[in-house]
Design a protein around this motif. Structure first.
Motif, short mmCIF file in Angstrom:
data_model
loop_
_atom_site.label_atom_id
_atom_site.label_comp_id
_atom_site.label_asym_id
_atom_site.label_seq_id
_atom_site.Cartn_x
_atom_site.Cartn_y
_atom_site.Cartn_z
N GLN A 1 -4.99 6.57 4.43
CA GLN A 1 -4.24 5.93 3.36
C GLN A 1 -5.08 5.81 2.08
O GLN A 1 -4.64 6.17 0.99
CB GLN A 1 -3.84 4.53 3.81
N LEU B 1 0.41 16.00 -0.64
CA LEU B 1 0.11 14.57 -0.48
C LEU B 1 1.29 13.84 0.18
O LEU B 1 1.12 13.01 1.07
CB LEU B 1 -0.18 13.94 -1.84
N ASN B 2 2.48 14.18 -0.28
CA ASN B 2 3.67 13.53 0.28
C ASN B 2 3.83 13.87 1.76
O ASN B 2 4.13 13.00 2.58
CB ASN B 2 4.90 13.99 -0.51
N THR C 1 1.33 12.00 3.77
CA THR C 1 1.71 10.59 3.84
C THR C 1 2.77 10.33 4.90
O THR C 1 2.67 9.41 5.70
CB THR C 1 2.26 10.11 2.48
N SER D 1 0.93 4.18 -2.81
CA SER D 1 0.65 5.59 -2.57
C SER D 1 1.86 6.46 -2.89
O SER D 1 1.70 7.55 -3.44
CB SER D 1 0.10 5.84 -1.16
N THR D 2 3.08 6.00 -2.58
CA THR D 2 4.23 6.82 -3.00
C THR D 2 4.35 6.81 -4.52
O THR D 2 4.65 7.84 -5.12
CB THR D 2 5.58 6.34 -2.41
N LEU E 1 0.83 -1.21 0.00
CA LEU E 1 0.00 0.00 0.00
C LEU E 1 0.87 1.26 0.00
O LEU E 1 0.60 2.22 -0.73
CB LEU E 1 -0.91 0.01 1.23
N LEU F 1 -5.62 9.15 0.47
CA LEU F 1 -4.46 9.66 -0.27
C LEU F 1 -4.32 8.98 -1.63
O LEU F 1 -4.06 9.64 -2.64
CB LEU F 1 -3.18 9.46 0.55
N ILE F 2 -4.49 7.66 -1.59
CA ILE F 2 -4.37 6.93 -2.86
C ILE F 2 -5.45 7.39 -3.82
O ILE F 2 -5.20 7.65 -5.01
CB ILE F 2 -4.45 5.41 -2.62
N ALA G 1 2.00 6.69 -6.67
CA ALA G 1 1.02 7.61 -7.25
C ALA G 1 1.51 9.06 -7.12
O ALA G 1 1.31 9.87 -8.02
CB ALA G 1 -0.33 7.44 -6.56
N CYS H 1 -6.95 10.26 -3.91
CA CYS H 1 -6.63 11.62 -4.36
C CYS H 1 -5.61 11.58 -5.50
O CYS H 1 -5.80 12.21 -6.55
CB CYS H 1 -6.03 12.44 -3.23
N SER H 2 -4.52 10.85 -5.27
CA SER H 2 -3.46 10.83 -6.28
C SER H 2 -3.96 10.24 -7.59
O SER H 2 -3.75 10.82 -8.66
CB SER H 2 -2.26 10.00 -5.80
#
Ligand SMILES: Nc1ncnc2c1ncn2[C@@H]1O[C@H](COP(=O)(O)OP(=O)(O)OP(=O)(O)O)[C@@H](O)[C@H]1O
Ligand SMILES: [Mg+2]
Lengths: 283, 295, 250
Positions: B142, B207-208, B211, B14-15, B10, B145-146, B17, B148-149
């Motif tokens: 989490q 976002l980063n 995270t 997310s990173t 995960l 964020l995913i 993305a 969103c990206s």
């Protein structure tokens, strides 16, 4: 005014000598890059090559107890071999923008290899290198380099460098062996860079992987861009601007100095896009 | 172990993305102007600090702060375009150096203002953990964020494909002279590309920061370089390729941390880059003779 | 009966323009007019500056000197110095000699782009694209193919069709005959003639194929390197030995 005296007042001879020595050492590596750039081999990861030489010098000195005067030419040769590898992997395959990115990636990869290597001290760095690169060494190393560069500049090989920088295809059709000329550039540049890396290691005594990252590469690149590619004296001058420029600011706050320096870069790019010493048509 | 791997997966997604958004930002500017904007990372950093600035000013609303952060990134990006890109008249090499100078300036400026230490970052809402199956857990932050990206990426692709300004960007990217002939205001479109890229940078920075729960003045160097790696590996000018490579790289990095420790993370990325350049000099999805200029 | 310059109503007047790229002067003291309903061709040896003149009229380079006036039927516009997209909005369609399509877009998208930034009415745009596909059957056949994958001749047809989408007033064509097979060339030039007659679109045509150009056009201008040499009605020039000299290089 008071700030000014405070800034310059504390300067001693020893300090000035130190500063000049640092400049001279930086210049050696930058001249290595100059040779590459003069043949159109744009490198955005030159510090990585310096790092290869520095780590070699460190291993030679600390692990194998090779004396400095033997290790210096030896590191030069290692730099030359590194140059050949760079040329084979990158110089012959890529050009322009992609070459810049390729050299950059190669440098970052080397950094990460050093970071993960326990033998080379990992992230903490490689320490215990004897402090031997003092100013007299420079007086011995720099003049032959200047002489060699001056000779190259006025010889056929220098002309070939300029020709492939201008236009590889045209140079090739004029009978210049493009692949061999590139290899020459990488070997000569690599040798000089090798010397620079060895001197660097013996100057700072502790080397860490991250110091060979993009910021150092860009600093060297700037020295060359400021000087322009017409003659290596441009690099000598450009490196001086880069090295001494920030000291002229009357602030002792390092962040302010870096900001000044960053602004200087932008302004120079706008006002003299062709470098300080080059004619407009040269680039 | 299994849930640890799942968690890493995960994190990788997310990173990845976020990397993708960074790479698209480069692509937009590279596409319309044919220049590499090395201040992209610093603009991300500015975006992430914009959020903190609003909190510092006493406005305690996360979403307002996010909007402010993105706006600040956008303005910063446009300023960079005016100062370090436009006056250099398309000389890509000088622009590279000048935008790097701009990045150095911004990074040191923010360091000066904040004394350089990593700053804790606010969260959009209180994390709630959901159990999926057995021990697999995932938090709403989490997932958010995913979403969103990926949402941002999809929106960007739809924008480029279907709207008139999006088409203008693609036309300029493919052929700026022809763009003029069909009535596209090229100068305006370039600024639009730059603005979008900067706004995306702001989003990526925020976002980063959410995270990782923190941000610092040099965060853009790390993110910016990763975006660059993806740009080249995917092949300049390929939006879909960027997304695929970014996700794969994110997951690969995550798993390399599991396998060997955090120091292997970057090694994976840069080795992938060198390898790609050796095998396919124009990127995995790029083609020879198609050096940039296309989206 | 050839039209003489004096008794026609010019829609484009180029008055002593100079085109330069930095210090390089590509063309100086260039004057020409295009009358209502005319097809005019601009001839000359390689490097004479024909493409440069066309680019200056299309707004892709700003002329260093001189003026360009364009009469769209209502008002007279000064074109010199205005950027290309503004001129495109005035109804000047330029088909350059190279890189004439958007390679990463489909044929249909290419056509759509021809009007997307110039027409506000989407339905009219769709109609126009459809009618052009009727006129250029090969484009209808290749509708969903990437334009970069078309053959040279097909790309040329696509470029001409795209220029017509937004119903221009004046077409500037730079060497439309490059890469066309003789049969296709005949078809395309026939089509240009028809468009000129039926839609009343004036054309300025730069050509290397002198014979074909003189057949198609009403009048011709001939450049030597960097300047205008002479001009006249096509019927006369076809027999003029100066034209032969200009091309055979005496
Ligand atoms: N972008 C440019 N920069 C500098 N010089 C240019 C540029 N474009 C054209 N020139 C020069 O201007 C002159 C005229 O070029 P132009 O392309 O207008 O000629 P042309 O008549 O169209 O030739 P051809 O028949 O070969 O297409 C040439 O000497 C050319 O080298
Ligand atoms: Mg031409």
């Amino acid at each position: 005014m008071q700030g000014l005296t405070a800034h310059f007042g504390g300067i001693t001879w020893a300090f000035v000598l130190d500063l000049f020595t640092d400049y001279g050492l930086f210049l050696v590596s930058a001249l290595g890059l100059y040779v590459l750039m003069s043949a159109g081999q744009v490198s955005l990861g030159h510090a990585g090559m310096v790092g290869i030489a520095s780590y070699s010098a460190a291993v030679l000195a600390v692990k194998f107890h090779v004396p400095f005067w033997l290790s210096l030419p030896l590191t030069g040769c290692i730099g030359m071999v590194a140059g050949m590898v760079y040329c084979y992997l990158l110089g012959w395959r890529l050009s322009g923008f992609y070459l810049a990115i390729g050299t950059f990636a190669f440098g970052e990869m080397m950094i990460n290899i050093w970071l993960t290597s326990d033998y080379l001290g990992g992230a903490i760095g490689f320490s215990g290198i004897p402090l031997l690169a003092r100013w007299p060494v420079l007086l011995i190393v720099l003049p032959p380099i200047f002489y060699a560069l001056w000779r190259i500049e006025h010889s056929r090989i220098g002309l070939a460098f300029r020709a492939i920088r201008d236009n590889e295809t045209v140079a090739g059709s004029m009978g210049i062996n493009v692949a061999r000329t590139k290899l020459m550039a990488w070997m000569i540049g690599g040798f000089i860079t090798g010397l620079g890396g060895c001197l660097h290691a013996h100057r700072v005594t502790v080397i860490t992987p991250t110091e060979f990252g993009i910021y150092t590469s860009v600093t060297m690149l700037l020295a060359i861009l400021m000087g322009g590619l017409r003659t290596f004296w441009g690099t000598v001058l450009g490196a001086a601007v880069i090295y001494f420029g920030p000291w002229l600011t009357t602030t002792s706050e390092p962040r302010d100095r870096l900001m000044f320096y960053a602004a200087l870069i932008v302004i120079l790019m706008i006002l003299r896009p062709q470098g300080l010493l080059a004619s407009r048509a040269a680039r | 172990m299994a849930e640890y791997l799942f968690e890493q997966f995960l994190i990788g997604i997310s990173t990845g993305a976020i990397y993708a958004i960074v790479a698209i930002g480069y692509n937009l500017v590279f596409g319309v102007m044919n220049v590499l904007n090395l201040s992209h990372g610093a603009v991300m950093m500015v975006g992430s600090f914009g959020v903190l600035l609003l909190f510092y000013l006493g406005i305690d609303n996360f979403w307002l702060a996010v909007a402010f952060g993105i706006a600040l990134a956008l303005v910063t990006g446009l300023l960079v375009e005016r100062i370090a890109v436009r006056p250099l008249k398309g000389n890509w090499w000088n622009i590279k150096v000048a935008t790097l100078g701009a990045a150095m300036f911004l990074e040191n400026f923010v360091t000066r203002l904040t004394d350089g230490r990593p700053m804790p970052y606010p969260r959009p809402f209180k994390p709630v953990y959901y159990t999926i199956v057995g021990d697999f857990e995932v938090s709403n932050v989490q997932l958010f964020l995913i979403a969103c990206s990926l949402g941002l990426m999809v929106a960007m692709m739809l924008f480029l494909r279907h709207t008139t300004p999006g088409k203008a960007i693609r036309v300029v990217a493919q052929n700026p002279d022809l763009a003029q002939c069909v009535g596209v205001n090229v100068q305006q479109t370039m600024v639009l590309g730059f603005a979008l890229s900067a706004a995306l940078a702001g989003c990526a920075g925020i976002l980063n920061a959410v995270t990782f729960g923190s941000t610092y003045p040099f965060v853009g160097q790390f993110l910016g370089l990763k975006g660059l790696v993806i740009l080249i590996v995917a092949g300049i000018g390929n939006v879909r390729g960027c997304l695929i490579v970014a996700l794969v790289l994110g997951v690969l990095e995550s798993f390399s941390v599991v396998a060997g420790g955090s120091q292997y993370r970057d090694l994976v990325a840069y080795s992938a880059l060198v390898l790609t350049l050796l095998v396919r000099p124009h990127g995995l999805f790029g083609e020879e003779g198609r050096t940039g200029r296309e989206i | 009966m050839p039209i003489s310059v004096s008794d026609m109503q010019p829609i484009l007047t180029v008055d002593r323009i100079e085109v330069r790229y930095g210090k390089v002067v590509a063309a100086t003291d260039i004057s020409l007019v295009i009358g209502k309903g005319e097809i005019v061709t601009l001839l000359g040896p390689n490097g004479a500056g024909k493409t440069s003149v066309l680019k200056a009229i299309a707004g892709l380079v700003a002329p260093a000197d001189g003026r360009i006036a364009f009469d769209d039927g209502k008002t007279v516009h000064e074109l010199a110095g205005k950027p290309g997209h503004v001129l495109a909005k005035l109804g000047i369609a330029h088909v350059p000699a190279q890189n004439i399509v958007l390679p990463r877009m489909t044929v249909e998208e290419n056509l759509e782009v021809g009007g997307r930034f110039l027409m506000s009415d989407r339905a009219a745009l769709q109609r126009s694209v459809r009618s052009l596909m009727d006129r250029f059957p090969i484009l209808a056949e290749r509708r969903t193919q990437y334009a970069g994958l078309l053959s040279g001749g097909e790309q040329r047809q696509l470029a001409i069709a795209r220029a017509l989408v937004a119903k221009p007033r004046l077409m500037l064509l730079d060497e439309p005959s490059i890469g066309l097979a003789p049969k296709t060339l005949g078809e395309i030039f026939g089509l240009l003639k028809r468009i000129n007659r039926e839609d009343g679109i004036e054309m300025l045509l730069v050509e290397q194929n002198v014979v074909k150009a003189l057949e198609l056009a009403n009048r011709a201008y001939v450049m030597r390197v960097g300047a205008m040499d002479f001009s006249g009605p096509c019927e006369d020039l076809a027999r003029d030995e100066r034209l032969a000299n200009a091309y055979l290089g005496s």
